[in-house]
Design a protein around this motif. Structure first.
Motif: not given
Length: 242
Positions: A54, A23, A26-27, A49
């Motif tokens: 994402g 996570r 992906a952020d 995600i």
């Protein structure tokens, strides 16, 4: 401009360190290759995600299966117009439970070694094969208190984790001069995730390691300037004795 990418090996439940790493990356704008043994769990992490905007894909992978690990890296490093080859690989697979030494079977000892140590060797080797020629990248291995010391009932875990630590040190000395940053983390304490919560739902979160906080430390390692690389980082809750 291509999207950067990373491979996270050893992803399980959504409330676990592997998923937290996925996570966070992906952020940060990464495409995340999510690898784990249980398809339903890694599919759930990838879907969450993607639902948040994402980029992620789940690839069922047993880290102790050499052919499966090779396929994972070949797929992740296959040239794509919109996704750059990975520049971060994390080995986070593990198993742990207390077993009295006299009750420990050879099969159990080997199982711990295969998951915690041999799997790390396979992932580390493929990471080095793909990243060292590029002269860049980061490989991080998740260790534990047992990487440094053995406790009663945990000989099988300590032996495997100590071996993983030596793999990380050997890789760092061999590939650091080639531009590949290899690091090892000592997770000294209980992780506030689904696995521990299922066994001890009454535990005080204030005395546990927060999964998102651990993930931030991994990101910091990855972003370090090459003049000041960390080879080993220990993380523990402020209440933990050491």
């Amino acid at each position: 401009m291509s999207t950067p990418s990373a491979i996270i090996v050893g992803v399980g439940a959504e409330q676990g360190l592997g998923a937290a790493l996925c996570r966070l990356l992906a952020d940060k704008g990464y495409h995340v290759v999510i690898a784990g043994r249980t398809a339903a769990k890694i599919d759930q992490v990838a879907a969450a995600i993607q639902a948040s905007g994402g980029s992620a894909e789940a690839i069922e992978t047993d880290a102790t299966d050499e052919a499966a690990v090779i396929r994972l890296f070949e797929h992740a490093f296959t040239a794509r117009d919109d996704i750059a080859p990975p520049d971060l690989v994390v080995f986070n697979a593990g198993i742990n439970r207390q077993i009295g030494f006299r009750d420990l079977t050879a099969a159990q000892f080997e199982e711990f070694w295969r998951i915690c140590c041999f799997g790390g060797f396979l992932v580390g080797r493929e990471a080095a094969r793909h990243l060292a020629p590029l002269g860049r990248g980061t490989v991080i291995f998740t260790g534990a208190s047992a990487s440094l010391r053995g406790k009663a009932g945990f000989a099988q875990f300590a032996a495997a984790k100590a071996g993983l630590r030596m793999i990380s040190q050997s890789m760092a000395r061999e590939f650091g001069p080639l531009g590949l940053h290899v690091a090892h983390t000592i997770i000294d304490g209980g992780i506030d995730g689904e696995r521990l919560r299922a066994r001890r739902p009454d535990m005080d979160a204030d005395g546990l390691l927060n999964i998102d906080a651990i993930a931030e430390s991994y990101w910091h390692i990855h972003r370090q300037h090459p003049s000041a690389w960390t080879q080993e980082l220990d993380l523990r809750p402020y209440k933990e004795n050491f």
